[in-house]
Design an enzyme around this catalytic site. Structure first.
Site, PDB file in Angstrom:
ATOM      1  N   ARG A  27       0.825  -1.215   0.000  1.00 58.36           N
ATOM      2  CA  ARG A  27       0.000   0.000   0.000  1.00 58.36           C
ATOM      3  C   ARG A  27       0.858   1.263   0.000  1.00 58.36           C
ATOM      4  O   ARG A  27       0.345   2.356  -0.199  1.00 58.36           O
ATOM      5  CB  ARG A  27      -0.891   0.015   1.258  1.00 58.36           C
ATOM      6  CG  ARG A  27      -1.941  -1.070   1.266  1.00 58.36           C
ATOM      7  CD  ARG A  27      -2.482  -1.303   2.653  1.00 58.36           C
ATOM      8  NE  ARG A  27      -3.338  -0.236   3.146  1.00 58.36           N
ATOM      9  CZ  ARG A  27      -4.650  -0.192   3.015  1.00 58.36           C
ATOM     10  NH1 ARG A  27      -5.269  -1.163   2.369  1.00 58.36           N
ATOM     11  NH2 ARG A  27      -5.350   0.790   3.521  1.00 58.36           N
ATOM     12  N   ASN A 101      -6.258   5.280  10.060  1.00 61.98           N
ATOM     13  CA  ASN A 101      -6.169   5.396   8.614  1.00 61.98           C
ATOM     14  C   ASN A 101      -7.302   6.322   8.189  1.00 61.98           C
ATOM     15  O   ASN A 101      -8.436   6.109   8.582  1.00 61.98           O
ATOM     16  CB  ASN A 101      -6.342   3.985   8.008  1.00 61.98           C
ATOM     17  CG  ASN A 101      -6.351   3.998   6.495  1.00 61.98           C
ATOM     18  OD1 ASN A 101      -6.103   5.019   5.882  1.00 61.98           O
ATOM     19  ND2 ASN A 101      -6.649   2.857   5.910  1.00 61.98           N
TER      20      ASN A 101
END
Ligand code: M6R
Length: 608
Positions: A27, A101
């Site tokens: 990611r 996040n």
């Protein structure tokens, strides 16, 4: 994009956290950290750089024997990549720890209030606000504190939380950022994506917006925001690890195209406050904005194409003269910079050598430089006078899609801001643009859902030798990007032309069956474009048209039509580019090319 992992169970948590974070490395991240509850204390280690650094610091996790923990890989948004800004983040007495996040849009307002109440901050992150806010509302009951902060936070979040007073529990909650949980053989695990849990379970629960999970070694309970228990069914994951990294998509490029609605929302929503455009990071007073005499946009590749669109939008809305340059040309052309020049350097990576050189040159000549950059803390972000970040998250495919879409949004926002201050548009017009912008994510999603039709069309052109993209005005800018997407990933020769230029040479290349993609989103130019389409069609071209819904006249001049939903004249690029991205993608897939890593290309061009 940040990655979260959490574990509570019979085994030491730290090695499981490190292993899970390793599975989320794809990611993209710039720092990593873990926190583990152990012997009545929460212990934490975090470090800038690769996960290897954290593994070494913690002796592969062995220094933390506790059985409850959270871990994080950070992709910087607020604050540069550093040890201090890395997650997890503590409250003041280290009794609450959080990994996050997402983006807390009202973090500055919350931070100000907390500072007034005596809280001290050590990082630049929005996440530290969450730790202190939890502290403020925590009176012994974690669930109630979590619900309280959910009512206060605006934006997106997936959180993993530990409370020292509840050492056997792991909490998780989310809104608009992904989070999954699952039972392992000996406990429970949370993660922001499937690859991190596959080794431990294939049956996962997808946490929905505003759901909270309380996990203990032998139990997992789900609640809604009213603290009512919810029943959930697990989903069985069949994907292998490789497919899981791509979220089940065949390629990162497709995944990233599908991330566009979210990325676009993340880019505009913190900057729209009611009927006002607030770009705090621009750090320009109204007087300074009124004094802008000229804007120079400098960039490379797709970022340059976003800049070409920006020229039309900034000049149209804010009535400021705009020059757009390829960075590699700008740096050697001895440009004229007068007082009142604002240079905008656009770059996804923030490391493109030519763009960085253009930035330095422009500053030396006395311009004020604004970076429109995706990677926080990158060279362009550091060296520009001010930075406006695009919140696209990490982009892995070499062919940019979501970062380009966010660059367009950033430029629209700048145009709206400048137009608002310079009063070149009315409040009603501005209100209309704001409403149109808020509709873009759903419209993009709708266009993406039309992918099967575009795939079928693309399959007919796998053997094409040349493809031409034509348009006028903003549609020419869209054509430039559509053409680049196609050639870079399918290796089919393609050109973009301002449609009026065809008759000055290019039209001689049109043969029987040549594909010409005509983009017509500007109503005032429909007639002119239709004439150009007829010109190529009578010479044998097959004409694909991308146009606005309701333009039925087009059928007379096109062989195949793709309609885009209604928006204003300035924002059409954000919609028209979606079918062109899909077209390029499916040609590349159909030809068996390496979609995510096309030959001879690098994601970040750090050499001249
Ligand atoms: O990182 P940057 O935005 O500065 O990169 C600029 C170009 O190299 C980049 O847009 C390139 O053209 C992409 N491969 C296009 O998909």
């Amino acid at each position: 994009m940040c990655g979260i992992v959490g574990y509570v169970g019979k085994r030491p948590a730290a090695p499981i956290l490190l292993d899970g974070l390793g599975k989320l490395e794809y990611r993209g991240y710039d720092s990593a950290g873990i926190a583990v509850c152990d012997s009545g204390k929460i212990q934490m280690k975090k470090a800038r750089g690769r996960l290897k650094v954290l593994s070494e610091l913690t002796h592969d996790g062995e220094i933390f024997p506790g059985h409850v923990g959270i871990g994080h890989t950070r992709w910087a948004t607020h604050g540069e990549p550093s040890d201090v800004n890395a997650h997890p983040h503590f409250n003041a007495d280290n009794s609450i720890v959080v990994v996050h996040n997402g983006i807390i849009e009202n973090y500055l307002k919350l931070k100000k209030k907390l500072i007034e109440k005596g809280y001290k901050f050590i990082s630049d992150t929005d996440t530290e606000v969450i730790a202190h806010l939890l502290d403020y509302y925590y009176h012994g009951n974690p669930m109630q504190a979590i619900i309280k902060i959910m009512h206060r936070m605006e934006g997106s979040y997936a959180l993993g939380i530990l409370f020292k007073d509840h050492p056997e529990e792991l909490y998780a909650v989310r809104k608009d950022s992904p989070l999954i949980v699952g039972h392992t053989r000996d406990g429970c695990i949370i993660a922001s994506d499937v690859p991190a849990v596959l080794k431990y379970t294939r049956d996962v629960y997808f946490i929905e917006n505003e759901e909270i999970v309380c996990m203990r070694q032998d139990s997992m309970e789900f609640f809604n925001v009213d603290e009512e228990p919810i029943e959930k069914e697990p989903t069985h994951i069949e994907w292998d690890v490789d497919a899981a990294e791509k979220g089940g998509y065949e390629h990162f490029m497709l995944k990233e195209m599908y991330e566009q609605p979210r990325a676009i929302t993340d880019t505009f929503s913190p900057r729209i406050k009611g009927r006002e455009i607030c770009i705090e990071e621009l750090a320009m007073s109204d007087e300074e904005i009124l004094n802008i005499k000229k804007i120079m946009i400098v960039a490379c590749g797709s970022a340059y194409h976003a800049g070409v669109t920006g020229k039309y939008v900034l000049e149209g809305m804010a009535r400021i003269p705009v020059e757009v340059d390829l960075a590699s040309e700008y740096r050697y052309r001895n440009p004229l910079i007068e007082e009142g020049t604002l240079t905008i350097i656009i770059s996804q990576s923030g490391e493109t050598a030519d763009s960085l050189a253009a930035l330095r040159d422009s500053r030396e000549r006395g311009a004020k430089v604004l970076g429109v950059v995706n990677v926080v803390g990158s060279s362009i972000a550091r060296e520009a006078d001010n930075v406006m970040y695009t919140w696209a998250g990490p982009e892995i495919a070499v062919a940019t899609t979501k970062a380009y879409s966010c660059q367009l949004i950033a430029l629209y926002l700048l145009a709206m801001k400048f137009a608002q201050v310079r009063k070149t548009i009315s409040d009603t017009e501005l209100g209309g643009y704001i409403e149109d912008m808020k509709r873009i994510p759903d419209q993009v999603e709708m266009l993406l859902n039309n992918k099967n039709r575009i795939q079928k069309f693309a399959n007919r052109y796998l053997a094409a030798r040349d493809v031409f993209f034509i348009g006028r005005g903003i549609d020419y800018a869209i054509s430039l990007e559509g053409s680049l997407k196609l050639k870079e990933i399918s290796y089919i020769h393609s050109e973009a032309y301002a449609a009026g230029e065809l008759k000055h040479g290019t039209i001689s290349l049109i043969e029987e069956g040549t594909l010409v993609a005509a983009v017509l989103t500007q109503e005032n130019l429909y007639k002119k474009m239709i004439s150009n389409m007829v010109e190529v069609r009578t010479r044998g071209a097959f004409v694909l048209a991308v146009t606005n819904e309701g333009n039925h006249e087009i059928r007379k001049a096109a062989d195949y039509v793709i309609y885009i939903p209604e928006t204003n004249q300035y924002f059409t690029n954000s919609l028209a580019i979606i079918p062109l991205q899909l077209f390029a993608y499916y040609i590349s897939v159909g030809k068996g090319c390496d979609v995510d890593k096309p030959r001879n290309l690098a994601k970040s061009v750090t050499v001249e």
